[in-house]
Enzyme design. Structure first.
Site, PDB file in Angstrom:
ATOM      1  N   CYS A   1      -3.139 -13.475  -5.265  1.00  0.00           N
ATOM      2  CA  CYS A   1      -4.121 -13.127  -4.313  1.00  0.00           C
ATOM      3  C   CYS A   1      -5.722 -13.771  -4.964  1.00  0.00           C
ATOM      4  O   CYS A   1      -6.308 -12.968  -5.623  1.00  0.00           O
ATOM      5  CB  CYS A   1      -4.320 -11.657  -3.257  1.00  0.00           C
ATOM      6  SG  CYS A   1      -5.221 -11.249  -2.591  1.00  0.00           S
ATOM      7  N   CYS A  13     -11.058  -7.432  -5.268  1.00  0.00           N
ATOM      8  CA  CYS A  13     -11.058  -6.766  -5.540  1.00  0.00           C
ATOM      9  C   CYS A  13     -10.795  -5.801  -7.359  1.00  0.00           C
ATOM     10  O   CYS A  13      -9.760  -5.816  -7.419  1.00  0.00           O
ATOM     11  CB  CYS A  13      -9.892  -5.898  -5.464  1.00  0.00           C
ATOM     12  SG  CYS A  13     -10.215  -6.854  -2.985  1.00  0.00           S
ATOM     13  N   CYS A  50      -7.261  -3.971  -8.623  1.00  0.00           N
ATOM     14  CA  CYS A  50      -5.728  -4.530  -7.711  1.00  0.00           C
ATOM     15  C   CYS A  50      -5.209  -5.053  -8.953  1.00  0.00           C
ATOM     16  O   CYS A  50      -5.834  -5.920  -9.544  1.00  0.00           O
ATOM     17  CB  CYS A  50      -6.209  -4.845  -6.628  1.00  0.00           C
ATOM     18  SG  CYS A  50      -4.110  -5.472  -5.508  1.00  0.00           S
ATOM     19  N   CYS A 102       5.513   0.229   6.191  1.00  0.00           N
ATOM     20  CA  CYS A 102       4.101   0.501   6.284  1.00  0.00           C
ATOM     21  C   CYS A 102       4.433  -0.635   5.340  1.00  0.00           C
ATOM     22  O   CYS A 102       5.233  -0.894   4.448  1.00  0.00           O
ATOM     23  CB  CYS A 102       3.012   1.296   5.716  1.00  0.00           C
ATOM     24  SG  CYS A 102       1.986   0.480   5.324  1.00  0.00           S
ATOM     25  N   CYS A 157       4.043   0.030  10.261  1.00  0.00           N
ATOM     26  CA  CYS A 157       2.319  -0.882  10.353  1.00  0.00           C
ATOM     27  C   CYS A 157       1.878  -1.360   9.470  1.00  0.00           C
ATOM     28  O   CYS A 157       3.289  -1.719   8.423  1.00  0.00           O
ATOM     29  CB  CYS A 157       1.798   0.660   9.216  1.00  0.00           C
ATOM     30  SG  CYS A 157      -0.113   0.431   8.272  1.00  0.00           S
ATOM     31  N   CYS A 182      -6.015   3.099  10.748  1.00  0.00           N
ATOM     32  CA  CYS A 182      -5.084   3.221   9.301  1.00  0.00           C
ATOM     33  C   CYS A 182      -6.086   2.773   8.419  1.00  0.00           C
ATOM     34  O   CYS A 182      -6.607   1.547   8.087  1.00  0.00           O
ATOM     35  CB  CYS A 182      -3.996   3.053   9.193  1.00  0.00           C
ATOM     36  SG  CYS A 182      -3.608   3.725   7.553  1.00  0.00           S
ATOM     37  N   ARG A 237      -4.231  10.828   4.163  1.00  0.00           N
ATOM     38  CA  ARG A 237      -2.900  10.327   3.576  1.00  0.00           C
ATOM     39  C   ARG A 237      -3.366  11.014   2.606  1.00  0.00           C
ATOM     40  O   ARG A 237      -4.320  10.736   1.687  1.00  0.00           O
ATOM     41  CB  ARG A 237      -2.299   9.454   4.333  1.00  0.00           C
ATOM     42  CG  ARG A 237      -1.630   8.818   2.863  1.00  0.00           C
ATOM     43  CD  ARG A 237      -0.794   7.727   3.522  1.00  0.00           C
ATOM     44  NE  ARG A 237      -0.107   7.973   4.514  1.00  0.00           N
ATOM     45  CZ  ARG A 237      -0.041   7.056   5.159  1.00  0.00           C
ATOM     46  NH1 ARG A 237      -0.950   5.631   5.546  1.00  0.00           N
ATOM     47  NH2 ARG A 237      -0.142   6.636   6.402  1.00  0.00           N
TER      48      ARG A 237
END
Ligand code: SAM
Ligand code: DTB
Ligand code: SF4
Length: 358
Positions: free
Chosen positions: A65, A69, A72, A109, A140, A200, A272
């Site tokens: 990616c 971040c 991550c 998801c 999701c 979400c 959650r």
């Protein structure tokens, strides 16, 4: 006393969108027992406290990616253990969804290590939504930033929820991500909401942020109008090779406080207990349910890291008398809302009657 108790709960059962940092701080500063009591009043007024919604995650495209971040495992900027994998074939996705359904999960998801989906990815992603939906599960996805057109296309394919987290407070944000702005995230949430999909959105705690950042993140989420239907609160999973691999642990009571404050501020949302459960013992997780968490990721893997085994979770639910939520039809939801409203009005009438009589 009973009327006082009722007005306390009712005052926190409306969805307010004008939370100030000071008000949120005041909730965080409550004695732990008082905070838990308020959270439980709100929880019980809006949900069955013995039901938890279960979702299963699958990484449909892993690693490489371009984003930075700092938490991550999938960012190409850090040297982590993650094996890169291109977009998964649809058969493999549907096989995993079937297994999740057999294990009792109601929502599937699908997550991708993307900054945003490219035009060439959309046809396959749309087929995945249709295929999972056809199995009778809620769908999701979390694919990064979405344009308005992409959100509409996913909604048209039958996608029920889109997950896109704010991650942290606007004030702390630049310490964590520099390759997209906070406003980019808010814009994606606007596109998702405008398409008609359910939102979400939550964040991560334990990133080395201060307590005022946790309060600020929750204020951002609660002040979205409407509030997100689903609010994942992730405890940082420390990944070797990322800049946050050695950050100090967040005190567990502070994490439970985050859940309780989220419950009070977003009374109608599913909160959650998200990433980080693998490092929590059963008592800690039970405390989170007491604080108002009513959703989990279920199944032995999150995206690239571990999660408790499904049978271990079922044993814990059994010991706590927790049932898993079934998928509510629109009519069921309406009936539930009406039943809750009737119960609240009945209680108010009986309190008025009691007070008048005394
Ligand atoms: N690439 C997409 C994006 O960032 O929007 C979707 C996948 S991304 C992994 C989804 C979310 O997972 C992140 O926004 C973050 O909140 C959460 N997450 C990722 N890594 C995490 C970690 N190590 N610990 C806790 N939460 C994490
Ligand atoms: C969310 O809030 N948490 C999930 C989901 N949305 C996509 C992801 C957690 C990821 C934990 C680290 C990993 O497994 O890579
Ligand atoms: Fe990429 Fe999403 Fe990980 Fe950020 S959180 S590096 S966008 S996969």
């Amino acid at each position: 006393m009973s009327q006082q108790k009722n007005s306390l709960a009712s005052a926190h059962s409306e969805c307010r969108h004008n939370w100030t940092q000071n008000e949120v701080k005041a909730l965080f500063d409550l004695p732990f027992s008082d905070l838990m009591f308020q959270a439980q009043l709100v929880h019980r007024e809006n949900f069955n406290p013995n039901e938890v919604q279960v979702s299963t995650l699958l990484s449909i495209k892993t690693g490489a990616c371009p984003e930075d971040c700092k938490y991550c495992s999938q960012s190409s900027r850090y040297r982590t253990d993650v094996d890169k994998e291109g977009l998964m074939q649809i058969e493999k996705v549907l096989k995993a969804a079937k297994v999740a359904k057999e294990q009792g999960s109601t929502r599937f998801c699908m997550g991708a290590g993307w900054r945003n989906p490219k035009a060439r990815d959309m046809p396959l992603v749309v087929e995945m939504v249709k295929g999972v939906k056809a199995l009778g599960m809620e769908t999701c996805m979390t694919l990064g930033m979405l344009s308005a057109e992409q959100a509409d296309e996913l909604q048209g394919a039958g996608l029920d929820y889109y997950n896109h987290n704010l991650d942290t407070s606007p004030e702390h944000y630049n310490q964590i991500i520099t390759t997209r702005t906070y406003q980019d995230r808010l814009d994606t949430l606007t596109n998702v909401r405008s398409s008609g999909m359910k939102v979400c959105s939550g964040g991560i705690v334990g990133l080395g942020e201060q307590s005022k950042d946790r309060a600020s993140l929750l204020a951002q989420l609660a002040n979205l109008s409407p509030q997100p239907e689903s609010v994942p609160i992730n405890m940082l999973v420390k990944i070797e090779g990322t800049p946050l691999s050695d950050v100090d642990d967040l005190d567990h009571f502070e994490f439970i406080r985050c859940i309780a404050v989220a419950r009070i501020m977003m009374p109608k949302s599913h909160v959650r207990l998200s990433a980080g459960r693998d490092a929590m013992n059963e008592q800690m997780q039970a405390m989170c349910f007491l604080a108002g968490a009513n959703s989990i990721f279920y199944g032995c893997k999150l995206l690239t890291t571990g999660n408790p085994e499904a049978d271990k979770d079922m044993m814990l639910f059994d010991r706590l008398g927790i049932n898993t939520e079934t998928i509510a039809s629109d009519t069921d939801e309406l009936k539930d809302q009406q039943a809750i409203q009737t119960a609240v009005v009945d209680q108010q009438h009986s309190d008025m009657f009691y007070n008048a009589a005394n």
